[in-house]
Design an enzyme around this catalytic site. Sequence first.
Site, PDB file in Angstrom:
ATOM      1  CG  ASP A   1      -3.511  27.043 -10.711  1.00 55.23           C
ATOM      2  OD1 ASP A   1      -4.467  27.814 -10.902  1.00 55.23           O
ATOM      3  OD2 ASP A   1      -2.983  26.873  -9.594  1.00 55.23           O
TER       4      ASP A   1
ATOM      5  CG  ASP B   1      -8.823  30.415 -10.836  1.00 53.37           C
ATOM      6  OD1 ASP B   1      -7.641  30.310 -11.193  1.00 53.37           O
ATOM      7  OD2 ASP B   1      -9.371  29.602 -10.072  1.00 53.37           O
TER       8      ASP B   1
END
Length: 415
Positions: A100, A296
């Site tokens: 992440d 992201d």
Amino acid sequence: MADKLFLHALLISFLFAAPRAYSERRPVFRATMTRTEKTINFTRAARKSHDRLSILAARLAANAGGVSAQTPLQKMDGAGEYGMTFSIGTPPQELSAVADTGSDLVWVKCGACAHCAPQGSPSYYPNTSSSFSKLPCSSGLCGNLKANSLATCGAGGAECDYKYLYGLAASSDHYTKGYLGSETFTLGGDAVRGIGFGCTTMSEGGYGTGSGLVGLGRGPLSFVRQLKVGAFSYCLSGDPSKTSPLLFGSGALTGAGVQSTPLISGASPSYTVNLKSISIGAKTTLGTGDNGIIFDSGTTLTFLAEPAYTRAKAVLLSQTNLPLAASSDGSDDVCFQTTGGSVEVPSMVLHFDGADMDLPADNFFLPVGGGVICWIVQKSPSISIVGNIMQMNYHIRYDVDNSVLSFQPANCDRL
Ligand SMILES: *[C@@H]1O[C@H](CO)[C@@H](O)[C@H](O)[C@H]1NC(C)=O
Ligand SMILES: *[C@@H]1O[C@H](CO)[C@@H](O)[C@H](O)[C@H]1NC(C)=O
């Protein structure tokens, strides 16, 4: 630059022969990322991406307002989209955890972990590892958590007890808690000692299907910062069933087509850049400017805040000679009906500060079945995000030390 691109039979493979990037001074640790879903279902991807957007937006708002930076995690199932495989301990115990770029803490399920999400995934057992030790409350990482009210001292200072909450409110039933430990992590064949991580003994919420989460954000707790490699890169394969390389300490990208843009500094662990404008076909429309756009790894689709979204959509519609297809769930997705075969769509170029990303058609149109293709760009009520479909078939390097993001078209299999 061509104004039109051809979407061949709804599946294009872009095979650029990109040179391998080597680091001269620092070690390269090699890991792999794997998509948790092998095929991308547009409807589900849209729902999950919107959930992810809310979490990242809430975190950004909390950071801006000086509220403690909790909530590094996602509450939706399969949120992270990419799992990273690594081993922990001596002898090594192999695990997979969500990779992440939007958060910092590294944590894994520890021991029996009877009340831990995600259920069913393997745990790490500290009691069978000779390299495990607890990190004391006086450690730097604990200090960082304590400064954000995310940890307290336990066992007379010998233990650092953390509780990370999801969402913004302390009432949240989404959290991970446990104590900080230090361990040897093994990536590929390389063992790295002394990585501080969360040994989770209780957690609620959704974390994909793995055993925890590997934070790759910009903050001090993140895996990247702890490896002291200064930079990392990945290349997401255009074929979701393949594994994708994740390289820590990779050197500057070299060769044809390398583009670089500054990372905007800020309190958020996310990687934000300035999107100055967007070209679609022969027209150029405004970007998201100083509000930035986040790269992201954990968001599938791409989001543009207003007014950038509505303007870009209008420019796309005015230059696409295909009938609109009603989207299945009545949302304002932009989908077109094709007759299959080779389809002509306008080109799309993102103009960042000093860098242009001239996207392959596969990076912004997704076939959803029945000859329908959907634009992967969605309207955001808050922040803007370059999601992982748009990043496919690029080698993307995050230079954390120098605050630069670089990218280059690449064949991910060859890195
Ligand atoms: C895509 O996901 C939605 C929602 O989860 C589901 O209803 C639909 O059947 C899925 N479509 C396909 C082709 O799997
Ligand atoms: C390690 O701990 C688990 C429970 O967390 C237990 O079942 C197991 O027997 C322990 N193993 C050793 C070698 O102590």
